[in-house]
Each structure stands twice: as structure tokens, then as C-alpha cells.
Design a protein around this motif. Structure first.
Motif, PDB file in Angstrom:
ATOM      1  N   THR A  72     -72.231   1.933 -93.058  1.00 15.36           N
ATOM      2  CA  THR A  72     -71.821   0.561 -92.749  1.00 15.36           C
ATOM      3  C   THR A  72     -71.241   0.439 -91.348  1.00 15.36           C
ATOM      4  O   THR A  72     -71.551  -0.505 -90.607  1.00 15.36           O
ATOM      5  CB  THR A  72     -70.777   0.070 -93.774  1.00 15.36           C
ATOM      6  N   ILE A  73     -70.415   1.408 -90.964  1.00 15.50           N
ATOM      7  CA  ILE A  73     -69.712   1.317 -89.680  1.00 15.50           C
ATOM      8  C   ILE A  73     -70.531   1.887 -88.527  1.00 15.50           C
ATOM      9  O   ILE A  73     -70.565   1.304 -87.426  1.00 15.50           O
ATOM     10  CB  ILE A  73     -68.346   2.035 -89.767  1.00 15.50           C
ATOM     11  N   GLU A  74     -71.207   3.017 -88.771  1.00 18.27           N
ATOM     12  CA  GLU A  74     -71.887   3.704 -87.667  1.00 18.27           C
ATOM     13  C   GLU A  74     -73.389   3.867 -87.878  1.00 18.27           C
ATOM     14  O   GLU A  74     -74.057   4.517 -87.069  1.00 18.27           O
ATOM     15  CB  GLU A  74     -71.242   5.073 -87.441  1.00 18.27           C
ATOM     16  N   ASN A  75     -73.910   3.322 -88.979  1.00 20.25           N
ATOM     17  CA  ASN A  75     -75.349   3.393 -89.268  1.00 20.25           C
ATOM     18  C   ASN A  75     -75.868   4.830 -89.293  1.00 20.25           C
ATOM     19  O   ASN A  75     -76.944   5.138 -88.761  1.00 20.25           O
ATOM     20  CB  ASN A  75     -76.149   2.572 -88.245  1.00 20.25           C
TER      21      ASN A  75
ATOM     22  N   THR B 251     -57.293  10.051 -93.604  1.00 26.47           N
ATOM     23  CA  THR B 251     -58.648  10.490 -93.258  1.00 26.47           C
ATOM     24  C   THR B 251     -59.404   9.395 -92.518  1.00 26.47           C
ATOM     25  O   THR B 251     -60.137   9.665 -91.560  1.00 26.47           O
ATOM     26  CB  THR B 251     -59.425  10.875 -94.527  1.00 26.47           C
ATOM     27  N   MET B 252     -59.232   8.157 -92.958  1.00 25.93           N
ATOM     28  CA  MET B 252     -59.927   7.047 -92.335  1.00 25.93           C
ATOM     29  C   MET B 252     -59.559   6.932 -90.858  1.00 25.93           C
ATOM     30  O   MET B 252     -60.401   6.651 -90.001  1.00 25.93           O
ATOM     31  CB  MET B 252     -59.592   5.743 -93.067  1.00 25.93           C
ATOM     32  N   GLY B 253     -58.297   7.172 -90.554  1.00 26.97           N
ATOM     33  CA  GLY B 253     -57.847   7.119 -89.170  1.00 26.97           C
ATOM     34  C   GLY B 253     -58.465   8.210 -88.311  1.00 26.97           C
ATOM     35  O   GLY B 253     -58.673   8.025 -87.107  1.00 26.97           O
TER      36      GLY B 253
ATOM     37  N   MET C 107     -61.517   1.706 -85.414  1.00 29.06           N
ATOM     38  CA  MET C 107     -61.794   0.655 -86.388  1.00 29.06           C
ATOM     39  C   MET C 107     -60.481   0.208 -87.019  1.00 29.06           C
ATOM     40  O   MET C 107     -59.633   1.041 -87.352  1.00 29.06           O
ATOM     41  CB  MET C 107     -62.720   1.204 -87.487  1.00 29.06           C
ATOM     42  N   PRO C 108     -60.252  -1.091 -87.189  1.00 29.46           N
ATOM     43  CA  PRO C 108     -59.042  -1.518 -87.911  1.00 29.46           C
ATOM     44  C   PRO C 108     -58.969  -0.810 -89.262  1.00 29.46           C
ATOM     45  O   PRO C 108     -59.918  -0.843 -90.046  1.00 29.46           O
ATOM     46  CB  PRO C 108     -59.256  -3.020 -88.075  1.00 29.46           C
TER      47      PRO C 108
ATOM     48  N   ALA D  58     -61.775  -0.636 -92.551  1.00 32.12           N
ATOM     49  CA  ALA D  58     -62.508   0.581 -92.904  1.00 32.12           C
ATOM     50  C   ALA D  58     -62.198   1.010 -94.331  1.00 32.12           C
ATOM     51  O   ALA D  58     -63.086   1.389 -95.103  1.00 32.12           O
ATOM     52  CB  ALA D  58     -62.163   1.703 -91.917  1.00 32.12           C
ATOM     53  N   VAL D  59     -60.927   0.943 -94.702  1.00 30.48           N
ATOM     54  CA  VAL D  59     -60.515   1.330 -96.053  1.00 30.48           C
ATOM     55  C   VAL D  59     -61.167   0.422 -97.096  1.00 30.48           C
ATOM     56  O   VAL D  59     -61.612   0.888 -98.152  1.00 30.48           O
ATOM     57  CB  VAL D  59     -58.975   1.282 -96.181  1.00 30.48           C
TER      58      VAL D  59
END
Length: 214
Positions: free
Chosen positions: A32-35, A54-56, A62-63, A67-68
Motif C-alpha cells: 500500500t505504501i511503497e508498492n 516497528t512502523m517507525g 510516513m505519519p 501507517a499503523v
């Protein structure tokens, strides 16, 4: 052998096989974010770490809340269909309770999906206390989650043992003064790995082997 009266369990990768839903949720997020898809080994290396942390690391630009939510929306929609209990774990939990041990579940997962998994497989009654990410300010490997569980159970670290599948679990137990057990079905760690000073106190290949330590 040390006398134990309390047994603590991690949830993901220890009691419940959530590996597939976690991996799919991450790949959905990367798509979704980076294809693109990420290397599974890099994802597995983060197992046990709080999602927000981990998301960070994966998406620093990305906000975080956006992302979460991408991850959690997929996770919520597919969680119930993609989880199973590891072989022998339900029988182990039943036997531990029959023998009169105090039990706790200590997880970095949120309460909602934790309860969903416990209820689906009728495991809820096997745990005297459940400590999730929402109950703590600090997370594994900090000892706070285990300390909270021990306080609620009126248990001492020296009389307690904890099962986990990641280094976050092992260090959380060690930092709290609790005997640590690595489960042999871990994706994140292998019994032959060089852990250095962080070597688990015990490694079990099957759920039933825990009974030998107790």
C-alpha cells in the motif's frame, strides 16, 4: 530444581500461531505504501516488538497513525481466519491449571485481538491475568509487562517462569528476574543461535516439555 508456582506465556508465536496474519499484514502495508513486498526475514526479525516502534523504523517518513491503520485494518479483517493454536498448547494450558499454577498472558498485542484469539479457541479461562500493550507504558524487553503480571498474581520473580518466542520475551523475563524459556517453534529465534549473555534459561521443543521443567 527450582520451585515454580507461576507460569507466564507470550501470545504471538508462543500460544497462538499468528505468523501468517502478521506477515500478510506487513506485506499489505508495504504494498500500500511503497508498492512492493519486503523480505520476510526482515519482518520476522521485528516479531515481538510493539507495532508502533516497528512502523517507525520501516516507514520513518510516513505519519505513524496512518501507517499503523493500514496495517491494523488488514489485520482486523483477516485475524480470525488466519490464526491457530500451536500443537499441544491448549493441552499444556489445561494441565498447568489442573496442577494449580498461577498463569498469566503477557503480550505486546492490543486487547481486542488478544481476546478474539482467546475466545475463538476457548483459552480465556486458562489465564488468571492478561497484560497487553494497553496496560503498560513501557514494553518488552523492559520488565514492566512481566512486573505488572506478577503484581496482579501476587507472585515472586524467583518462583516464576515465562515462555516466549522472541528476544523481546527472553529479555523481558530476564530483566524481571524470571526464568526464561524459548519455544522451539519460534520463527524469530532458533535454539542453535548464539545468544551470548542473553541465552534463554531453557529451550523446549514441544509444549509438553514445559511440564518437565515445572
Amino acid at each position: 530444581m527450582k520451585k515454580f508456582d507461576t507460569v507466564l506465556f507470550d501470545f504471538d508465536g508462543t500460544v497462538m500461531n499468528t505468523n501468517e496474519v502478521i506477515l500478510r499484514s506487513w506485506q499489505h502495508t508495504f504494498q500500500t505504501i511503497e508498492n512492493r513486498e519486503e523480505d520476510e526475514a526482515k519482518i520476522i526479525a521485528t516479531f515481538g516488538e510493539p507495532l508502533d516502534v516497528t512502523m517507525g523504523k520501516f516507514f520513518p517518513d510516513m505519519p505513524r497513525d496512518e501507517a499503523v491503520e493500514i496495517y491494523r485494518s488488514y489485520h482486523r479483517d483477516n485475524f480470525g481466519d488466519l490464526i491457530t493454536v500451536f500443537p499441544g498448547m491448549k493441552e499444556l494450558l489445561a494441565e498447568v491449571k489442573i496442577r494449580g499454577y498461577k498463569t498469566g498472558l503477557v503480550t505486546s498485542r492490543l486487547l481486542h485481538t488478544t481476546q478474539q484469539g482467546l475466545e475463538k479457541y476457548e483459552l480465556k479461562d486458562y489465564f488468571d491475568v492478561v497484560v497487553t500493550a494497553e496496560d503498560t507504558e513501557k514494553h518488552k524487553p523492559d520488565p514492566e509487562p512481566v512486573n505488572i503480571a506478577l503484581e496482579k498474581l501476587h507472585s515472586l520473580p524467583g518462583n516464576s517462569i515465562m515462555l516466549g518466542d522472541t528476544m523481546f520475551d527472553i529479555l523481558c523475563a530476564k530483566n524481571a528476574g524470571v526464568t526464561s524459556v524459548l519455544v522451539g517453534w519460534s520463527l524469530a529465534l532458533k535454539s542453535g543461535d548464539d545468544f551470548g549473555e542473553d541465552t534463554p534459561d531453557h529451550v523446549i521443543k514441544t509444549a509438553a516439555e514445559l511440564l518437565e521443567l515445572l
